[in-house]
Scaffold this motif. Structure first.
Motif, PDB file in Angstrom:
ATOM      1  N   SER A 200      46.483  51.634  34.209  1.00 57.30           N
ATOM      2  CA  SER A 200      47.631  52.544  34.089  1.00 57.30           C
ATOM      3  C   SER A 200      48.949  51.816  33.820  1.00 57.30           C
ATOM      4  O   SER A 200      49.894  52.418  33.328  1.00 57.30           O
ATOM      5  N   ILE A 201      49.027  50.520  34.145  1.00 59.74           N
ATOM      6  CA  ILE A 201      50.295  49.801  33.906  1.00 59.74           C
ATOM      7  C   ILE A 201      50.278  49.127  32.529  1.00 59.74           C
ATOM      8  O   ILE A 201      51.317  48.736  32.008  1.00 59.74           O
ATOM      9  N   GLY A 202      49.082  48.998  31.939  1.00 61.64           N
ATOM     10  CA  GLY A 202      49.010  48.507  30.559  1.00 61.64           C
ATOM     11  C   GLY A 202      48.943  47.002  30.424  1.00 61.64           C
ATOM     12  O   GLY A 202      49.182  46.467  29.339  1.00 61.64           O
ATOM     13  N   VAL A 203      48.671  46.277  31.540  1.00 61.84           N
ATOM     14  CA  VAL A 203      48.484  44.824  31.457  1.00 61.84           C
ATOM     15  C   VAL A 203      47.150  44.497  32.134  1.00 61.84           C
ATOM     16  O   VAL A 203      46.638  45.308  32.919  1.00 61.84           O
ATOM     17  N   PRO A 204      46.572  43.299  31.873  1.00 62.78           N
ATOM     18  CA  PRO A 204      45.282  42.968  32.485  1.00 62.78           C
ATOM     19  C   PRO A 204      45.341  42.953  34.004  1.00 62.78           C
ATOM     20  O   PRO A 204      46.355  42.578  34.597  1.00 62.78           O
ATOM     21  N   VAL A 205      44.229  43.370  34.617  1.00 65.30           N
ATOM     22  CA  VAL A 205      44.117  43.430  36.076  1.00 65.30           C
ATOM     23  C   VAL A 205      42.833  42.705  36.469  1.00 65.30           C
ATOM     24  O   VAL A 205      41.809  42.849  35.795  1.00 65.30           O
ATOM     25  N   THR A 206      42.871  41.893  37.535  1.00 61.66           N
ATOM     26  CA  THR A 206      41.664  41.213  37.988  1.00 61.66           C
ATOM     27  C   THR A 206      41.619  41.152  39.510  1.00 61.66           C
ATOM     28  O   THR A 206      42.672  41.149  40.163  1.00 61.66           O
ATOM     29  N   PHE A 207      40.378  41.088  40.069  1.00 58.66           N
ATOM     30  CA  PHE A 207      40.233  40.866  41.522  1.00 58.66           C
ATOM     31  C   PHE A 207      40.145  39.373  41.808  1.00 58.66           C
ATOM     32  O   PHE A 207      40.157  38.967  42.960  1.00 58.66           O
ATOM     33  N   ASN A 208      39.985  38.569  40.746  1.00 58.98           N
ATOM     34  CA  ASN A 208      39.652  37.156  40.900  1.00 58.98           C
ATOM     35  C   ASN A 208      40.921  36.305  40.911  1.00 58.98           C
ATOM     36  O   ASN A 208      41.569  36.120  39.876  1.00 58.98           O
ATOM     37  N   LEU A 209      41.284  35.782  42.071  1.00 58.99           N
ATOM     38  CA  LEU A 209      42.537  35.023  42.201  1.00 58.99           C
ATOM     39  C   LEU A 209      42.530  33.775  41.309  1.00 58.99           C
ATOM     40  O   LEU A 209      43.533  33.480  40.655  1.00 58.99           O
ATOM     41  N   ASP A 210      41.411  33.061  41.256  1.00 57.62           N
ATOM     42  CA  ASP A 210      41.353  31.840  40.440  1.00 57.62           C
ATOM     43  C   ASP A 210      41.615  32.159  38.970  1.00 57.62           C
ATOM     44  O   ASP A 210      42.320  31.428  38.279  1.00 57.62           O
ATOM     45  N   GLU A 211      41.064  33.275  38.517  1.00 53.27           N
ATOM     46  CA  GLU A 211      41.266  33.686  37.125  1.00 53.27           C
ATOM     47  C   GLU A 211      42.753  34.009  36.881  1.00 53.27           C
ATOM     48  O   GLU A 211      43.331  33.617  35.866  1.00 53.27           O
ATOM     49  N   ALA A 212      43.370  34.683  37.835  1.00 54.00           N
ATOM     50  CA  ALA A 212      44.791  35.034  37.677  1.00 54.00           C
ATOM     51  C   ALA A 212      45.662  33.784  37.675  1.00 54.00           C
ATOM     52  O   ALA A 212      46.640  33.688  36.920  1.00 54.00           O
TER      53      ALA A 212
END
Ligand code: CP
Length: 308
Positions: A200-212
């Protein structure tokens, strides 16, 4: 050349040119803040009401200081000591205040959309100082200004925003403002504290902290909004800290030049350990300083001030 809107209600849909005009104007005001005499006459004669229906330390004081440094006349309204407690409506409150001949209103409210509503019941200029879970545009502008001043550029930078995204108006304003400026924002947090729907915010979302965190130039931690949590969003504070918090051990694995940011107030020992919050990569207090310059810029550009 001025801003293309009369009000600042959010950063969603605000053009790159308008954001850059605010940032460049804020840089000029930052120089004023370094002078011995920190006051300029640009908004002399303007009356600005700070209408705060929610608690605030940084935003309220920063706006009041910005108003005083522009020679405007600030009036502080606190809902807890007002006739709101006798049942007066928001519309009646603003229309009574406007009848006393005011020019601008800075509003913080727990309900999303209140700044927009106020534009329909008053002729005053409205500035959003945080509305519910919606936007906090001057916080995002001061965050972006801080990154630009520290790293010298914005376009192409990776910014990881970590934590309680669902309840964060700061995350929304930053994601929209930064994307407009060509920055790459990724949102990360526990699944229960991510936006719904996820895109809904239009940017990538992840649960993975290392990836972020991989390749991030800037990592912004958000306050775990304990007062807004429905029970059961995550198992325990300890697990949250271990999975989503930052300490020196995790920080040492990041890029040497990474910036650590937080809009405040910090839950020390939850989002950030104190050695990270107070350490050399933290720009948290610079964010606060830049906030005064950004708010001076917004007030000046919307208030029709004379040259500084
Ligand atoms: N960052 C921020 O909005 O802080 P306050 O709630 O103290 O204003």
């Amino acid at each position: 050349m001025g801003l293309s809107s009369r009000h600042l209600l959010g950063l969603e849909g605000v053009s790159k040119e308008d954001i850059e005009l605010i940032l460049n104007t804020a840089d000029s005001f930052h120089e004023v803040l370094d002078r011995e005499i920190k006051v300029v006459p640009t908004l002399r004669g303007k009356t600005i009401v700070n209408l705060f229906y929610e608690n605030s330390t940084r935003t309220r004081i920063s706006f009041e200081l910005a108003e005083k440094r522009l020679s405007a006349s600030p009036l502080n309204f606190s809902s807890s000591s007002s006739s709101v407690n006798k049942g007066e409506s928001l519309r009646d409150t603003i229309q009574n205040i406007e009848a006393m001949k005011i020019d601008m209103v800075v509003v913080r409210h727990g309900a999303a959309g209140v700044p927009h509503f106020l534009t329909q019941c008053t002729d005053a200029v409205i500035i959003n100082a945080g509305d519910g879970l919606h936007e906090h545009p001057t916080q995002a502008l001061l965050d972006i200004m801080t990154i630009r001043r520290k790293l010298g550029r914005l376009e192409g930078l990776k910014v990881a925003i970590i934590g309680d995204i669902f309840h964060s108006r700061v995350a929304r304003s930053n994601a929209w403002g930064m994307s407009t400026l060509g920055m790459n924002v990724v949102l990360c947090g526990p699944p229960t504290l991510l936006p719904q729907p996820m895109d809904s915010i239009g940017v990538p979302v992840t649960f993975n902290l290392d990836e972020a965190l991989e390749g991030a130039d800037v990592v912004m931690f958000l306050r775990l909004q304990l007062e807004r949590q429905a029970s059961g969003a995550f198992p325990t504070i300890r697990e949250y800290r271990e999975r989503w918090g930052m300490d020196t051990e995790k920080l040492n694995k990041l890029s040497k030049n990474v910036l650590i940011m937080h809009p405040g107030p910090i839950n020390r020992g939850i989002e950030l350990s104190s050695d990270v919050a107070d350490g050399p990569k933290s720009v948290i207090l610079e964010q606060v300083t830049n906030g005064v310059a950004v708010r001076m810029a917004v007030l000046y550009l919307l208030g029709g001030g004379e040259n500084a």
